[in-house]
Write an enzyme that holds these catalytic residues in place. Structure first.
Site, PDB file in Angstrom:
ATOM      1  N   CYS A  12      -5.894  12.385  12.716  1.00 27.98           N
ATOM      2  CA  CYS A  12      -6.047  10.888  12.477  1.00 27.98           C
ATOM      3  C   CYS A  12      -5.660  10.298  13.814  1.00 27.98           C
ATOM      4  O   CYS A  12      -5.354  10.988  14.940  1.00 27.98           O
ATOM      5  CB  CYS A  12      -4.838  10.699  11.677  1.00 27.98           C
ATOM      6  SG  CYS A  12      -4.279   8.880  11.747  1.00 27.98           S
ATOM      7  N   LYS A  28       0.749  -1.191   0.012  1.00 25.64           N
ATOM      8  CA  LYS A  28      -0.008  -0.011  -0.135  1.00 25.64           C
ATOM      9  C   LYS A  28       0.836   1.293  -0.086  1.00 25.64           C
ATOM     10  O   LYS A  28       0.857   2.195  -0.793  1.00 25.64           O
ATOM     11  CB  LYS A  28      -1.126   0.208   1.133  1.00 25.64           C
ATOM     12  CG  LYS A  28      -1.494   1.454   1.434  1.00 25.64           C
ATOM     13  CD  LYS A  28      -2.553   1.662   2.531  1.00 25.64           C
ATOM     14  CE  LYS A  28      -1.863   1.539   3.984  1.00 25.64           C
ATOM     15  NZ  LYS A  28      -1.240   3.016   4.431  1.00 25.64           N
ATOM     16  N   ASN A  29       1.824   1.270   0.772  1.00 24.65           N
ATOM     17  CA  ASN A  29       2.492   2.509   1.071  1.00 24.65           C
ATOM     18  C   ASN A  29       3.661   2.850  -0.028  1.00 24.65           C
ATOM     19  O   ASN A  29       4.427   3.976   0.089  1.00 24.65           O
ATOM     20  CB  ASN A  29       3.239   2.511   2.675  1.00 24.65           C
ATOM     21  CG  ASN A  29       2.354   2.858   3.479  1.00 24.65           C
ATOM     22  OD1 ASN A  29       1.125   3.041   3.298  1.00 24.65           O
ATOM     23  ND2 ASN A  29       2.610   2.577   4.838  1.00 24.65           N
ATOM     24  N   ASP A  54       4.678   1.043  12.114  1.00 28.02           N
ATOM     25  CA  ASP A  54       3.321   0.237  11.410  1.00 28.02           C
ATOM     26  C   ASP A  54       3.608  -1.345  11.853  1.00 28.02           C
ATOM     27  O   ASP A  54       2.615  -1.997  11.651  1.00 28.02           O
ATOM     28  CB  ASP A  54       3.589   0.323   9.921  1.00 28.02           C
ATOM     29  CG  ASP A  54       3.110   1.743   9.695  1.00 28.02           C
ATOM     30  OD1 ASP A  54       3.614   1.818   8.375  1.00 28.02           O
ATOM     31  OD2 ASP A  54       3.068   2.311  10.092  1.00 28.02           O
ATOM     32  N   ARG A  72      -0.454  14.365  12.774  1.00 28.47           N
ATOM     33  CA  ARG A  72      -0.031  14.358  11.241  1.00 28.47           C
ATOM     34  C   ARG A  72       0.015  15.589  10.492  1.00 28.47           C
ATOM     35  O   ARG A  72      -0.525  15.531   9.523  1.00 28.47           O
ATOM     36  CB  ARG A  72      -0.613  13.310  10.838  1.00 28.47           C
ATOM     37  CG  ARG A  72      -0.471  11.803  11.745  1.00 28.47           C
ATOM     38  CD  ARG A  72      -1.109  10.518  11.028  1.00 28.47           C
ATOM     39  NE  ARG A  72      -0.021  10.075   9.876  1.00 28.47           N
ATOM     40  CZ  ARG A  72      -0.360   9.171   9.004  1.00 28.47           C
ATOM     41  NH1 ARG A  72      -1.544   8.356   9.477  1.00 28.47           N
ATOM     42  NH2 ARG A  72       0.143   8.526   8.005  1.00 28.47           N
ATOM     43  N   ARG A  86      -8.745  -1.104   4.500  1.00 26.58           N
ATOM     44  CA  ARG A  86      -8.121  -0.095   3.817  1.00 26.58           C
ATOM     45  C   ARG A  86      -6.520  -0.307   3.774  1.00 26.58           C
ATOM     46  O   ARG A  86      -5.979   0.040   2.411  1.00 26.58           O
ATOM     47  CB  ARG A  86      -7.881   1.608   4.763  1.00 26.58           C
ATOM     48  CG  ARG A  86      -9.124   2.058   5.257  1.00 26.58           C
ATOM     49  CD  ARG A  86      -8.829   3.246   5.859  1.00 26.58           C
ATOM     50  NE  ARG A  86      -7.958   3.893   5.211  1.00 26.58           N
ATOM     51  CZ  ARG A  86      -7.355   4.676   5.758  1.00 26.58           C
ATOM     52  NH1 ARG A  86      -7.433   5.319   7.143  1.00 26.58           N
ATOM     53  NH2 ARG A  86      -6.306   5.683   5.158  1.00 26.58           N
TER      54      ARG A  86
HETATM   55  C1  EPZ Z   1       3.906   7.116   6.467  1.00 28.02           C
HETATM   56  O1  EPZ Z   1       2.976   8.386   6.788  1.00 28.02           O
HETATM   57  C2  EPZ Z   1       3.109   5.876   6.114  1.00 28.02           C
HETATM   58  N1  EPZ Z   1       1.827   6.137   5.349  1.00 28.02           N
HETATM   59  C3  EPZ Z   1       2.525   5.589   7.523  1.00 28.02           C
HETATM   60  O2  EPZ Z   1       1.904   4.311   7.585  1.00 28.02           O
HETATM   61  C4  EPZ Z   1       3.585   5.160   8.551  1.00 28.02           C
HETATM   62  O3  EPZ Z   1       3.314   4.984   9.812  1.00 28.02           O
HETATM   63  C5  EPZ Z   1       4.599   6.579   8.520  1.00 28.02           C
HETATM   64  O4  EPZ Z   1       5.055   6.835   7.125  1.00 28.02           O
HETATM   65  C6  EPZ Z   1       5.766   6.222   9.432  1.00 28.02           C
HETATM   66  O5  EPZ Z   1       6.781   5.327   8.870  1.00 28.02           O
HETATM   67  C7  EPZ Z   1       2.204   6.048   3.868  1.00 28.02           C
HETATM   68  O6  EPZ Z   1       3.260   5.933   3.460  1.00 28.02           O
HETATM   69  C8  EPZ Z   1       0.949   6.341   3.179  1.00 28.02           C
HETATM   70  P1  EPZ Z   1       5.546  10.847   8.501  1.00 28.02           P
HETATM   71  P2  EPZ Z   1       3.618   9.755   6.953  1.00 28.02           P
HETATM   72  O7  EPZ Z   1       5.268  12.036   7.576  1.00 28.02           O
HETATM   73  O8  EPZ Z   1       4.488   9.922   5.640  1.00 28.02           O
HETATM   74  C9  EPZ Z   1       5.390  14.165  11.645  1.00 28.02           C
HETATM   75  C10 EPZ Z   1       0.170   2.501   7.849  1.00 28.02           C
HETATM   76  O9  EPZ Z   1      -0.320   2.094   8.782  1.00 28.02           O
HETATM   77  N2  EPZ Z   1       5.291  15.285  10.586  1.00 28.02           N
HETATM   78  O10 EPZ Z   1       6.867  10.016   8.081  1.00 28.02           O
HETATM   79  O11 EPZ Z   1       2.248  10.510   6.965  1.00 28.02           O
HETATM   80  C11 EPZ Z   1       4.461  13.259  11.893  1.00 28.02           C
HETATM   81  O12 EPZ Z   1       3.208  13.904  12.516  1.00 28.02           O
HETATM   82  C12 EPZ Z   1       0.350   4.196   7.936  1.00 28.02           C
HETATM   83  O13 EPZ Z   1       0.279   2.048   6.761  1.00 28.02           O
HETATM   84  C13 EPZ Z   1       5.073  16.505  10.925  1.00 28.02           C
HETATM   85  O14 EPZ Z   1       5.395  17.058  12.004  1.00 28.02           O
HETATM   86  O15 EPZ Z   1       4.163   9.702   7.977  1.00 28.02           O
HETATM   87  C14 EPZ Z   1       5.053  11.921  12.448  1.00 28.02           C
HETATM   88  O16 EPZ Z   1       5.053  12.365  13.983  1.00 28.02           O
HETATM   89  C15 EPZ Z   1       0.077   4.934   9.152  1.00 28.02           C
HETATM   90  N3  EPZ Z   1       5.086  17.340   9.914  1.00 28.02           N
HETATM   91  C16 EPZ Z   1       6.419  12.053  12.159  1.00 28.02           C
HETATM   92  O17 EPZ Z   1       6.611  13.428  11.530  1.00 28.02           O
HETATM   93  C17 EPZ Z   1       5.236  17.007   8.721  1.00 28.02           C
HETATM   94  O18 EPZ Z   1       4.821  17.737   7.596  1.00 28.02           O
HETATM   95  C18 EPZ Z   1       6.460  10.972  11.000  1.00 28.02           C
HETATM   96  O19 EPZ Z   1       5.377  11.045  10.020  1.00 28.02           O
HETATM   97  C19 EPZ Z   1       5.143  15.564   8.287  1.00 28.02           C
HETATM   98  C20 EPZ Z   1       5.412  14.710   9.170  1.00 28.02           C
END
Ligand code: EPZ
Length: 419
Positions: free
Chosen positions: A116, A22-23, A306, A121, A398
């Site tokens: 979320c 998915k990711n 994850d 996020r 999902r």
């Molecule tokens: C990706 O989400 C994955 N989703 C998530 O998988 C996964 O948990 C996550 O990466 C971490 O590995 C997809 O790839 C579609 P991040 P993403 O930006 O990119 C903070 C699943 O279960 N942050 O790496 O949205 C954020 O709040 C899902 O399949 C900011 O503060 O995660 C978090 O604490 C859930 N500002 C941290 O960084 C930003 O602009 C990492 O989030 C962006 C992120």
């Protein structure tokens, strides 16, 4: 709405195939916006989120034909660079269209993803980075309204203080058509980021350093049509490994991305489960007592967040106590109170949970709260004595391609019923 019924206590056995990831497929579908013709993707699993992304691309005036394991996407005649709230609210990964729209069409109107279950996020880092490429970003009625400068986005040095997976993918995609060189430091090193870069390279992009924390992209004028086979889902594979382990059974998994699972393999082995790699197959053999192990979630190559919930389920039957620390998301312990309904003994303090292993779990009704939490409840129910029922399994669909059917093919007493 469906719910899942499980009769626990049955060791798993048999074999199952791991589906596409998915990711990685979500960003791959967004790359179609950058492409000057059809993009063909293979290894597509049946997931709600991919149907949502296809709907979004069609909403923009593109073609997105999903047919079994194949998807044909053509956004070369995109008419409306808009990602509406109705779509984005159901899937925050829709924000992955922002970078490609700005790079290819010079403008984008993308609904801000709301909060979320697992955390706030925000996408502030995505927006700040796009601004450093010359984009003008305004917020209007809950929408990000973005406009590229005349002549298009320009290359820039971007540093992510916090590692962000979709942030890295969004900016990497935007930079493929920008003028000049972009250097992303503090980049995410996740296998899905690497797979997205590989697909962009197949379309004629110029990228290097993907898989390290410094990614370099030299802009080109156009990306050409291509075909790409998406990588298998390491999180689905990790979930099936934990399922075989928690049931005290054995399973042969096919199409497993071993290199992407090193951190998970080492913790699973530390917990006393045998893993035998052969080509892209994995034989999982559990039988002895599960040993309690501590984990700290981290960006790749650390232990993936994850897999945290699924690993916690396994630790509920550990021989001592396990300390689980969640460093990525501020609210990713929603499964704890549900697991305790089965007689698990988990206490929480902020982002740390202490899981004291118990000898016996007993079946109970539970409610899923997010994608990975729903998988962890099903795993725990496999080990519990007696019947369990898990409601709100729409979360599961999902991100898992018929997980209940795969577990049933491994001998689990599991079925899906209308609620
Ligand atoms: C990706 O989400 C994955 N989703 C998530 O998988 C996964 O948990 C996550 O990466 C971490 O590995 C997809 O790839 C579609 P991040 P993403 O930006 O990119 C903070 C699943 O279960 N942050 O790496 O949205 C954020 O709040 C899902 O399949 C900011 O503060 O995660 C978090 O604490 C859930 N500002 C941290 O960084 C930003 O602009 C990492 O989030 C962006 C992120």
């Amino acid at each position: 709405m469906d719910k899942i019924l499980v009769e626990g206590g049955q060791p798993l056995s048999g074999e199952a195939k791991v589906s596409g990831a998915k990711n990685t497929i979500l960003p791959l579908m967004a790359t179609a916006i950058l492409c000057d013709g059809p993009l063909i993707l293979g290894n597509i699993p049946r997931l709600k989120d991919l149907v949502t992304m296809a709907r979004l691309l069609q909403h923009m005036g593109g073609r997105a034909d999903m047919d079994g394991e194949r998807a044909e996407l053509d956004l070369s005649s995109l008419t409306s660079p808009v990602a509406p709230y109705e779509v984005v609210k159901t899937m925050r990964a829709s924000s992955l269209v922002l970078g490609p729209l700005l790079a290819r069409h010079g403008e984008a109107r993308v609904s801000l993803p709301g909060g979320c279950a697992i955390g706030a996020r925000p996408i502030d880092l995505h927006l700040k980075a796009l601004e450093s490429m010359g984009a003008r970003i305004d917020l209007d009625g809950g929408y990000v309204v973005a406009r590229a400068p005349a002549g298009g986005l320009k290359g820039a040095r971007i540093h992510f203080e916090t590692v962000t997976v979709t942030g890295t993918e969004n900016l990497m995609m935007a930079a493929t058509l920008a003028r000049g060189r972009t250097v992303i430091t503090g980049a995410a090193r996740e296998p899905e980021v690497v797979d997205t870069a590989q697909a962009l390279l197949a379309m004629g992009a110029r990228i290097s350093g993907h898989g390290t924390d410094e990614v370099i992209i030299d802009g080109v004028d156009l990306l050409r049509p291509a075909s790409y086979w998406a990588m298998p889902d390491r999180i689905e594979a990790g979930t099936l490994i934990a399922a075989a382990a928690i049931s005290g059974g054995e399973a042969l998994l096919r199409g497993v991305p071993h290199a992407a699972l090193e951190a998970v393999y080492s913790k699973i082995r530390e917990a006393g489960v045998e893993l035998h790699e052969d080509d892209d197959n994995l034989l999982v053999k559990a039988g002895g007592p599960i040993r309690s192990v501590n984990i700290v979630t981290q960006p790749h190559p650390g232990f993936p967040t994850d897999m945290q919930a699924q690993f916690m389920a396994l630790m509920t039957i550990g021989d001592k106590a396990s300390i689980i620390t969640e460093t990525i998301f501020e609210n990713r312990f929603m499964h704890v109170s549900e697991l305790n309904r089965l007689g698990a003994d988990i206490t929480m303090e902020g982002r740390t949970a202490v899981v004291s292993g118990v000898r016996r779990l007993s079946g109970a009704p539970m409610m899923a709260t997010d994608l990975r939490a729903s998988a962890s409840l099903i795993l725990a129910a496999l080990a519990a004595h007696g019947p369990s029922e898990i409601s709100r399994v729409y979360h599961l669909d999902r991100g898992y391609d018929r997980l209940d059917e795969k577990l049933a093919s491994l001998g689990a007493r599991i079925k899906r019923v209308k609620d």
